[in-house]
Scaffold this motif. Sequence first.
Motif, PDB file in Angstrom:
ATOM      1  N   VAL A 133      63.001  29.278  16.852  1.00 54.58           N
ATOM      2  CA  VAL A 133      62.728  28.584  18.116  1.00 54.58           C
ATOM      3  C   VAL A 133      63.148  29.451  19.292  1.00 54.58           C
ATOM      4  O   VAL A 133      62.416  29.600  20.275  1.00 54.58           O
ATOM      5  N   ALA A 134      64.334  30.057  19.197  1.00 65.24           N
ATOM      6  CA  ALA A 134      64.848  30.879  20.294  1.00 65.24           C
ATOM      7  C   ALA A 134      64.026  32.142  20.496  1.00 65.24           C
ATOM      8  O   ALA A 134      63.912  32.641  21.611  1.00 65.24           O
ATOM      9  N   GLU A 135      63.417  32.675  19.427  1.00 62.59           N
ATOM     10  CA  GLU A 135      62.689  33.930  19.521  1.00 62.59           C
ATOM     11  C   GLU A 135      61.183  33.747  19.605  1.00 62.59           C
ATOM     12  O   GLU A 135      60.433  34.725  19.545  1.00 62.59           O
ATOM     13  N   SER A 136      60.720  32.531  19.752  1.00 65.30           N
ATOM     14  CA  SER A 136      59.278  32.290  19.815  1.00 65.30           C
ATOM     15  C   SER A 136      58.684  32.904  21.083  1.00 65.30           C
ATOM     16  O   SER A 136      59.394  33.214  22.040  1.00 65.30           O
ATOM     17  N   GLN A 137      57.356  33.043  21.094  1.00 69.76           N
ATOM     18  CA  GLN A 137      56.667  33.638  22.235  1.00 69.76           C
ATOM     19  C   GLN A 137      56.158  32.588  23.225  1.00 69.76           C
ATOM     20  O   GLN A 137      55.369  32.921  24.111  1.00 69.76           O
TER      21      GLN A 137
ATOM     22  N   LEU B 284      62.474  21.966  14.068  1.00 69.65           N
ATOM     23  CA  LEU B 284      61.302  21.123  13.852  1.00 69.65           C
ATOM     24  C   LEU B 284      60.100  21.737  14.554  1.00 69.65           C
ATOM     25  O   LEU B 284      60.112  21.915  15.780  1.00 69.65           O
ATOM     26  N   SER B 285      59.093  22.094  13.760  1.00 72.44           N
ATOM     27  CA  SER B 285      57.801  22.586  14.269  1.00 72.44           C
ATOM     28  C   SER B 285      57.952  23.779  15.201  1.00 72.44           C
ATOM     29  O   SER B 285      57.122  23.986  16.087  1.00 72.44           O
ATOM     30  N   ASP B 286      59.020  24.567  15.024  1.00 72.87           N
ATOM     31  CA  ASP B 286      59.297  25.715  15.890  1.00 72.87           C
ATOM     32  C   ASP B 286      59.365  25.329  17.363  1.00 72.87           C
ATOM     33  O   ASP B 286      59.103  26.149  18.244  1.00 72.87           O
TER      34      ASP B 286
END
Length: 668
Positions: free
Chosen positions: A83-87, A618-620
Amino acid sequence: MNSFNKLRLPAIAGLVAALVGHPLVAAEEGGALPERPLLGDITAHARPLPYPIPRPFAEGEAPVFNPHRQDRVLRDTGAAASVAESQRAFKVGGGYGGAGDAWEAVGLGTLALDAGMLRAAVARRAIDDYRDGDGRTTRFGYDRDTAQLGLAWFPAAGRTLRANALYDDIADLALPLATPTVRNGVPLIVGSGADPLMTRRIAARFGYDDTTGIAGTARVHLRGGAVALDRRADNFTLRPAPPANRVQNRMSADVWDAAGWADFARGWGAFRLGADALADRRDGVRRGGPNVNNLAQITGFQSPGFESTRFGVFGEVATAPWAGATLAGALRWETRRARIERADQTFALPGFAGTPRTLYASYYGAGLDLAPRHSAPSAKLELKQAIGPGTEAHVSVARQARFPEFFELYFALPSSPPTNVPAGTSSRQVGNPGLETEMHHRLEAGVVAAGADWVDWRRVRGSAAERFAARAWRASFTAYVDRVDDFASRDRARAQAGVLRADNATVWRNVDALLAGAEAELQWNLTRHFSLRAGVWWRWGENTTEDRPLYGIAPLEGALVADWHDRLGTVGTWNAGAKLRGVARKSRADDNPALGSGYDPVDVDGYALLDLYAALQLSDRVAVSVGLDNVLDRTYADFNAFTTTDETARLLANGPGRFAWIRIVANF
C-alpha cells in the motif's frame, strides 16, 4: 551493499548524503559500470551525523526515529508495504508509538505530467520522554516537520532529468542531561551539555542521465546540489532547572557540490572518465559557559569560519576477462584546500583567553599552517566471479584517502582551568590543523549464493513445492580488513608525541590503526507462507601505534526474524512475525581517559530483545501494521547510539522498555 560501500558515501560528501536521505524520485541504475563511482568518500570514524531523513512511509520502523535503539535489521511489515509503495496518486498515513507518546502524520501526492511526474510529501512527527525496562524515565523528545518535492522528466528517449528538494526542521531536541563524573582519576562531563533547539536543513539535488550516445559516449551523467544547515543550541531553554552558567551555540553550514562523468562502451568492456567538486563553508560560535554567564561573550568556536574547496578527477574501467567474471578498476586523484576566517578572533573564559591560533599552538606548537592543502591518489580493483548457478564471489583491494574533516582540524573549544569548573581542561576540544591525510588499505572478500527457487524475501519460484521450498534461500558472507596509516584519532592530551600539554583535553592526532569486520546473512523461504532471516555482524578495531582498542567499534550483534504470510481470501494479504535481536557485552572499549580517549561508555552489558509485529492490507488500498517492541521489557543500552552532538565522552542512555505501536496507510 557490501561492507566497504557501507563505509563510504557517494562523491557528494558525507554531510550532503546524510541530509538528503531518501529522495522522492531516485536515480536509476544503468550501463555496464556501476551507477556510482567505485571510489567515493570515507567519513570520519565515529563522527556525529544529522538525523537521517525518513522515507515518507517508513514501513518496518516504529513511528518516529529514536536514536537510542540502533537495530541493524528492521521488522518486516511486508503486507503494508504494498500500500505504501503503490503508484496511486495520493497516500495518507499516520502512526503512534507508546515509547515517548511518539506520533506521525504523513501525506504524499503525485501529479502525472506529459513526460514525467511531480511528487510532493509532507510529514509531521513528535516524540517525548520515554521509560526504560526498569521504569526509569529517559529525557528525550523533539518535534519534526519535513517536506519533500521531487520531479522526474523524460524529454526524449534515453534522457532523464530528476530533481529533489527538501525542507527539514527538528525543534526542541531534548537530550539526556550531561553528567559530571570522575573516571580513572580524570574528571569528565559525560554527554552533551546543550539541547539543539533548532536544526533546520534545506537541500536541493538534481541528476541528468543521457544514454543517446553523445559524441561517442554510452552514457553521460551530471549531478549536483546544495545543502544549507542552521542549528541553535543552549543549556537552559528546555532544562527543568536552568543552570546559572548559561551557554549558547550557533552553527551554520553551506555545502555545494557537482559531479559529472561519461561512460564509453568498447568491445572489451567499458570505461568512465569524470570529475567532481565540492565547496564547504561552516561557522560555529559558542557564547557564555562556566563562570561566564554572559551570552554576549564569545568563549569558543565549534567552527571558526571554516572554508574548504575540493576537486577530484577519476577514471574507471570494467571488463570480462574470462567466462563468468567481471573485473573493475578505478583511479582517483583529489586535492583539498582548507582555511579559517576566525583564526585571530579572541575568546575568553576565566583563567584562559586567546584565539584559535594561540589555542592550537599551545597544544601542537607554533608555526602550524592553518590553511593546509591535502592531495592524494586512491585506487581500487574489484573482481566478481560467478561460481555456478545463483552463486557469485567477489574480492577487492583498495587504497583510499580520507582528508581530515572540519572538527578534526579546527575545533577551538577551550574551558577554564580545573580550579574553576568540575571538569576543567578535560572538557576542552582542540582540533589539529597539522593532521595528515588518512590512508586506508583495504582487502575485502565475500560470496553470495541463492537456491534455484529463490526470488526474494517471502517470494518463491512457482515450481517450488507447496509444503517445503528447500531451494528458496539466499546466503551471503563478507569479511574485510583495513589497515589505516595516519588514522585521525580522538585522544587525551598527555604530552605524548606531537602534543605539548598534559591536561587531558580532547585532541586529535595521527596514529596507525587496524580495522576488521565480518557479516553473514541467511534468508530462507521454508514454505510459501513461512520465512526465516538470520544475520550476524562482527567488528574489531585497534590503535596499533599504542596497542589499545579503538573507540566507537560496535559489539557482536545477531538477529533472527520469523515471518508468516498469506493471502486474505481475494481481498488482501497479511503477515505476522517475531524478531529476536542479541547484542554481546562490549569487552574491548576505549573507555579509560587516563590511557586513551575515554570516548566510549563503560560497562555496557549484552542483551536480547524480542519484538512482535503484524500487518494487514485490503485491496492494496488500506493497510494497518501493529507491533509490540521489547516484549520482555528488558533494560538495555546500545554501545554505539546515534548522536548528533560532539561530546568529549559519550553518554550511555537506556533504550525504550516494552511499548506498542500502530501505523495506518491508505492510498486513493
